[in-house]
Scaffold this motif. Structure first.
Motif, PDB file in Angstrom:
ATOM      1  N   UNK A 107     -10.400   0.698 -13.894  1.00 14.70           N
ATOM      2  CA  UNK A 107      -9.496  -0.147 -13.105  1.00 14.70           C
ATOM      3  C   UNK A 107      -8.692   0.720 -12.155  1.00 14.70           C
ATOM      4  N   UNK A 108      -8.562   0.242 -10.912  1.00 12.35           N
ATOM      5  CA  UNK A 108      -7.672   0.849  -9.915  1.00 12.35           C
ATOM      6  C   UNK A 108      -6.757  -0.237  -9.381  1.00 12.35           C
ATOM      7  N   UNK A 109      -5.469   0.068  -9.318  1.00 16.49           N
ATOM      8  CA  UNK A 109      -4.488  -0.854  -8.754  1.00 16.49           C
ATOM      9  C   UNK A 109      -3.766  -0.110  -7.636  1.00 16.49           C
ATOM     10  N   UNK A 110      -3.821  -0.655  -6.431  1.00 16.51           N
ATOM     11  CA  UNK A 110      -3.215  -0.015  -5.258  1.00 16.51           C
ATOM     12  C   UNK A 110      -1.944  -0.746  -4.864  1.00 16.51           C
ATOM     13  N   UNK A 111      -0.899   0.042  -4.649  1.00 21.61           N
ATOM     14  CA  UNK A 111       0.351  -0.538  -4.160  1.00 21.61           C
ATOM     15  C   UNK A 111       0.800   0.202  -2.925  1.00 21.61           C
ATOM     16  N   UNK A 112       1.130  -0.564  -1.886  1.00 23.65           N
ATOM     17  CA  UNK A 112       1.718  -0.037  -0.654  1.00 23.65           C
ATOM     18  C   UNK A 112       3.062  -0.726  -0.471  1.00 23.65           C
ATOM     19  N   UNK A 113       4.021   0.022  -0.073  1.00 25.16           N
ATOM     20  CA  UNK A 113       5.390  -0.507  -0.022  1.00 25.16           C
ATOM     21  C   UNK A 113       5.497  -1.718   0.890  1.00 25.16           C
ATOM     22  N   UNK A 114       4.750  -1.700   1.994  1.00 19.73           N
ATOM     23  CA  UNK A 114       4.819  -2.808   2.947  1.00 19.73           C
ATOM     24  C   UNK A 114       3.968  -3.991   2.541  1.00 19.73           C
ATOM     25  N   UNK A 115       3.199  -3.855   1.465  1.00 18.53           N
ATOM     26  CA  UNK A 115       2.342  -4.950   1.034  1.00 18.53           C
ATOM     27  C   UNK A 115       0.945  -4.833   1.598  1.00 18.53           C
ATOM     28  N   UNK A 116       0.017  -5.565   1.004  1.00 18.93           N
ATOM     29  CA  UNK A 116      -1.393  -5.476   1.383  1.00 18.93           C
ATOM     30  C   UNK A 116      -1.861  -6.643   2.230  1.00 18.93           C
ATOM     31  N   UNK A 117      -1.303  -7.826   1.998  1.00 19.44           N
ATOM     32  CA  UNK A 117      -1.787  -9.027   2.672  1.00 19.44           C
ATOM     33  C   UNK A 117      -1.198  -9.101   4.079  1.00 19.44           C
ATOM     34  N   UNK A 118      -2.080  -9.066   5.091  1.00 12.45           N
ATOM     35  CA  UNK A 118      -1.630  -9.119   6.489  1.00 12.45           C
ATOM     36  C   UNK A 118      -2.007 -10.438   7.146  1.00 12.45           C
ATOM     37  N   UNK A 119      -2.508 -11.392   6.374  1.00 16.95           N
ATOM     38  CA  UNK A 119      -2.894 -12.678   6.955  1.00 16.95           C
ATOM     39  C   UNK A 119      -1.646 -13.416   7.435  1.00 16.95           C
ATOM     40  N   UNK A 120      -1.806 -14.094   8.563  1.00 21.70           N
ATOM     41  CA  UNK A 120      -0.665 -14.784   9.149  1.00 21.70           C
ATOM     42  C   UNK A 120      -0.559 -16.230   8.714  1.00 21.70           C
TER      43      UNK A 120
END
Length: 1012
Positions: free
Chosen positions: A760-773
């Protein structure tokens, strides 16, 4: 160390005990454990020098060298806990004592001592890099060409072009030496020689081709060296006016007799060969010394008549340029005759199994042999070209004083009182560089020593080739890659001697000996050796260009481009030497490659490119299905729960960065049952992935429940062996605001991945992953981010159009990283996936400048010892990770402010148990399994404190890192509430600028340092 008033034992398991500094007065609990101290030796015997901080809730084992080494006997090898043990282990209640009172301590210690007492069997005597590789290679490189043809080549091409020929040959062999050094250091090497190295490392296709060519080239080399020996014997017979038939047939007779004797020696046994090499080497060195001393001795009248005048500047200037004559009088004609003398560089690699350390011996010995032999060739070329003129009659009366020749004296001999004009003009001179093959013998101080050197060089080289050709051919036949030749695989006697292969080598050698012309045999063997070198260099290039995780040679001083250059140069030289022979060799290679590749092809009557492509894809997929998995070929094959890929480009780019050109990647999307737009959107997602240069498949499934859909994707994705073994998902940013059921589904997917034996890999980015508008029903509800979340009413509205990222949006995983750090917190041994993924990431150009640091847990007392152990393990893995940091502070208590933040984080998920009975609490737990009880906090107190402390450590050490890689926590099945688990991940990764990746393998080896 026993408990003292300043320390208390907070937990103990088996032979481990954890102590921390007291903040107040000593407690009775500490006094109780004080009575039963734990020996330090027991802690070391458990298998780890850095005990995990929390033993009440996990049996995780820290990284250890013994988990990867296979030297221990079966049943005695230390192994890490399996995934099933970690997930399904029953919790146990441990007393204050660190050891079960019902267990006999002597028995337990005795068991441990038995394991440690087993010592590996002593290895047999091995050769070092000098005797095992360098001398062996030098003896094979020094041969008949050195003594009998180098002076003649110097006369034809001149000193300048002859040196160029020598250096060109050295460039080809040096590049090949670098390639074979890289191949031979790609894992622990066993016996089998060059064919074993290439076939086991790069597959049977190229290995089989090289095996065929190398065997045949060595068989022809036997004839070349034997003919050189026979020419020397023939010259001795002529010198004493003893001729059996005629010069040509005498060479054939002596050659046949010699090769027959060599066959008898090989069949009788080769135990004396290793010691004989030293004798041959000594004889050759004495002959060299004898030659160089001879060049310093003033020339006698007899030697002057033969063209020798000691060192003269005008002779050097005269011989600096070429003077071609004869059918082979051209630059490439001379190169084709000389090049076989540069072969023999694989002699050391052929005995790889008999070397102490092949990874050191083969590169050092091979390259040193090339360097020293090149110097010797250049020295002899320059010295003999400065001492001997090209033409001389050998008549002691051809002096200017006694000459009856009328007209002007022509030639360099005139300057020294000799007139060789008559034989020079009629091209009837029998002596001089251009006419006498025994010039070195004439120049030397004592000619019989040169003859002894010729005998030693030719016979040692011939015998070595006579032994290596059948051995390599037998190994090739045993692999059964080609038809018919399997008959030669049979061995006889205790050593499995290849008698049938000896007979075949004898027949091939006799056939070429009957040619009886060294200048004819040498170009033939040149093509085969050049083709062998071309394939070796191409093998190294191909292994590098395919980006296989298993290609990690310890020898770093090579380049895929130099290997490709060496391969191309070898092929070009082949065609410049003898184009028709080169075509034959290329035809053999193509046929052998095609046969091995299509050894079991299905009948296909189609002729289009598409049909051929489909047939190859299907055949390769089926062949791969029949091959068992091997750790050396492990690749992280990823199922990315991305939703539509263009919604989360950073997640897709992260996985694509370490899987592109390496392994399988599938983007998965779980949509609602009534959503019919996924099929229409599928082609658009493929185009988006292709435009973004992400090599990934895209798959979707319509399912009413996210967790059920993810389970289905895990089970049905892939084909044959091309199945995901790692599940990658984004961190759920809005877990605190989303519905509890969505939270349960998200954490349940992580648990399900482990239950399917996947990493398992879980990725976290501070700005978030979902860029859908816009958010629609096909957005995975369990992975939505706060910034992308609208109400569920709008999500179920069919009329909304979802707009994802365009193909030009650059994420952090596509941008070039500066010289920052990639920090790996390898706290629990998961088989190596936590190390492999960052290693694959650093092979990308934009991440290649990042420095990798590995952080491990440990204790202050043995921190340096544990650091050295992990550094040794990393060096064996050949990952290039050199910096290891031990974190004894991971066991310290977290700060009070951090503890308070964690308590506030889980407060909304706490049960208000109050004075309720246990039955009432259990009923409430079933209705709300995500809720955290007081018992949960008590059981997982140590693990929670560890994760709180980890966040503080990350802030201290990795605030400015390019990427943080963290071991993903593991808990027993059904034991930990999902809200508490997410609180751990949130606590560790909150407020960090760098991306954070939680990784956990399936507890099986993903890395190894063995060759097979």
């Amino acid at each position: 160390m026993e408990d003292s008033p300043s320390y208390k034992t907070v937990f103990s398991l088996g032979r481990f005990k954890i102590r921390k500094l007291r903040s107040g007065a000593p407690s009775e609990e500490a006094n109780a454990t004080h009575k039963h101290p734990v020996p330090a030796q027991q802690m070391e015997d458990n298998g780890s020098l850095s005990a995990p901080p929390d033993y009440e809730t996990t049996i995780d084992a820290s990284p250890r060298y013994d988990f990867y080494a296979l030297s221990a006997p079966p049943g005695r090898r230390k192994t890490r806990p399996t995934l099933d043990m970690l997930r399904n282990a029953e919790p146990q209640t441990f007393p204050g004592d660190s050891q079960d009172p019902n267990m006999d301590p002597d028995m337990k210690e005795g068991d441990d001592k038995d394991v440690e007492a087993d010592e590996p069997e002593p290895e047999p005597v091995r050769f070092g890099w000098v005797t095992g590789v360098m001398i062996r290679c030098m003896l094979n490189i020094w041969g008949v060409i050195l003594y009998l043809r180098l002076p003649w080549i110097t006369a034809q091409a001149g000193i300048g072009l002859t040196c160029l020929i020598i250096l060109m040959s050295s460039v080809v062999t040096s590049i090949t030496g670098l390639s074979i050094s890289a191949i031979s250091t790609n894992g622990k090497v066993k016996a089998g020689g060059t064919y074993f190295l290439i076939s086991r490392s790069l597959g049977p296709e190229l290995g089989g081709s090289i095996g065929l060519l190398f065997s045949f080239a060595n068989a022809v080399a036997v004839a070349m060296h034997v003919v050189g020996f026979a020419e020397t014997v023939k010259d001795l017979l002529v010198e004493f006016d003893t001729v059996m038939v005629d010069p040509t047939n005498d060479i054939r007779i002596v050659g046949v007799i010699t090769v027959t004797v060599l066959l008898g020696i090989a069949l009788a046994g080769m135990e004396w060969e290793a010691k004989a090499q030293v004798v041959f080497f000594f004889v050759i060195m004495v002959s060299f010394i004898n030659y160089f001393i001879g060049t310093l001795i003033p020339a006698t009248k007899e030697k002057q008549s033969l063209g020798y005048f000691s060192y003269r500047g005008d002779i050097f200037l005269e011989n600096i340029g070429p003077r071609w004559h004869g059918e082979s009088g051209s630059f490439f004609g001379m190169f084709s005759i000389f090049f076989p003398s540069a072969t023999g560089i694989l002699a050391g690699a052929n005995i790889s199994g008999d070397l102490k350390d092949p990874a050191v011996a083969i590169p050092q010995g091979t390259l040193m042999a090339i360097f020293l032999t090149t110097l010797s060739y250049l020295a002899i070329c320059a010295t003999i070209g400065s001492c001997v003129i090209r033409d001389a009659s050998g008549n002691i009366n051809d002096t200017l004083a006694s000459s009856n020749v009328t007209g002007d004296c022509v030639g360099l001999g005139c300057n020294y009182g000799w007139n060789f004009t008559e034989c020079s003009s009629t091209e009837t001179c029998k002596y001089g560089l251009a006419n006498d093959y025994q010039t070195m013998s004439m120049v030397s101080g004592f000619s019989p020593l040169i003859t002894a050197g010729i005998f030693a060089a030719t016979l040692s080289s011939a015998l070595a080739c006579f032994v290596s050709a059948p051995k390599v051919f037998q190994c090739l036949c045993q692999d059964n890659l080609y038809p018919v030749i399997g008959w030669f695989a049979k061995g006889y006697g205790k050593n499995q001697e290849p008698l049938r292969a000896y007979a075949l080598t004898f027949i091939v050698a006799i056939a070429f000996i009957l040619i009886a012309e060294l200048n004819t045999i040498a170009p033939i063997i040149s093509n085969f050796f050049l083709c062998s070198y071309a394939l070796i260099n191409f093998s190294c290039f191909h292994a590098t260009i395919t980006n296989s995780p298993g290609w990690r040679p310890s020898f770093r001083y090579f380049s895929k481009w130099t290997a490709l250059f060496g391969s191309i140069v070898s092929v070009v030289i082949m065609f410049l030497l003898t184009w028709w022979a080169a075509l034959i060799v290329v035809g053999i290679i193509i046929v052998s490659l095609a046969y091995v590749t299509y050894k079991k092809p299905d009948v296909n009557w189609g002729s289009s490119v598409q049909a051929g492509t489909y047939n190859m894809a299907l055949s390769n997929a089926m062949n791969l299905f029949n091959v068992e998995d091997h750790v050396k070929n492990f690749r992280p094959q990823c199922l990315v729960l991305s939703g539509p890929p263009n919604f989360r480009p950073a997640l897709v780019d992260f996985v694509g960065a370490f899987t592109k050109g390496v392994s399988l990647m599938i983007c998965g999307n779980v949509a609602e049952l009534k959503d019919s737009s996924c099929a229409e959107d599928c082609e658009e997602q493929f185009k988006w992935l292709s435009a973004r240069k992400v090599r990934s498949f895209y798959n979707f499934i319509t399912m009413g429940d996210l967790r059920t859909g993810a389970q289905s994707l895990m089970q049905v994705s892939g084909l044959g062996r091309l199945r995901p073994n790692t599940v990658v998902l984004g961190f759920k940013q809005n877990w605190q605001t989303d519905t509890p059921q969505s939270l349960e589904n998200y954490v349940g997917i992580i648990y399900d991945s482990f239950d399917f034996s996947a990493g398992v890999c879980v990725l976290r980015i501070r700005s978030g992953l979902d860029v859908s508008r816009t958010v629609k029903a096909q957005v995975n509800l369990g992975f939505q981010d706060t910034e992308g979340a609208l109400g569920h009413e709008k999500q179920r509205h069919v009329g909304f159009k979802v707009v994802g990222a365009d193909t030009h949006l650059e994420t952090v995983f596509q941008s070039k990283q500066k010289k920052k750090n990639i920090d790996i917190y390898w706290l629990y041994d998961d088989g190596g996936l936590t190390l492999l993924i960052p290693y694959l990431l650093t092979r990308r150009k934009c991440w290649s400048h990042c420095k990798v640091r590995v952080f491990i847990g440990g204790q202050m007392a043995n921190a340096e010892q544990h650091r050295e152990e992990i550094q040794l393990l990393l060096s064996k893995f050949r990952l290039g990770f050199n910096e290891v940091v031990v974190l004894p502070e991971i066991m310290w208590a977290p700060e009070e402010t951090s503890r308070k933040e964690f308590e506030d984080l889980i407060a909304p998920y706490r049960f208000n148990e109050g004075q309720k009975g246990s039955e009432t609490v259990e009923g409430m737990k079933k209705d709300a399994p995500w809720k955290v009880t007081d018992e949960d906090l008590r059981v997982y107190r140590k693990k929670s404190e560890q994760h709180i402390r980890l966040h503080e450590i990350l802030q201290d050490h990795s605030r400015n890192a390019a990427l943080i890689v963290m071991s993903l926590p593991m808990v027993r099945k059904g034991a930990c509430p999902s809200s508490l688990y997410m609180a751990w991940l949130e606590t560790i990764s909150k407020n960090l600028n760098p991306p954070v990746v939680f990784i956990r393998g399936n507890q099986e080896d993903a890395l190894t340092f063995y060759c097979q």
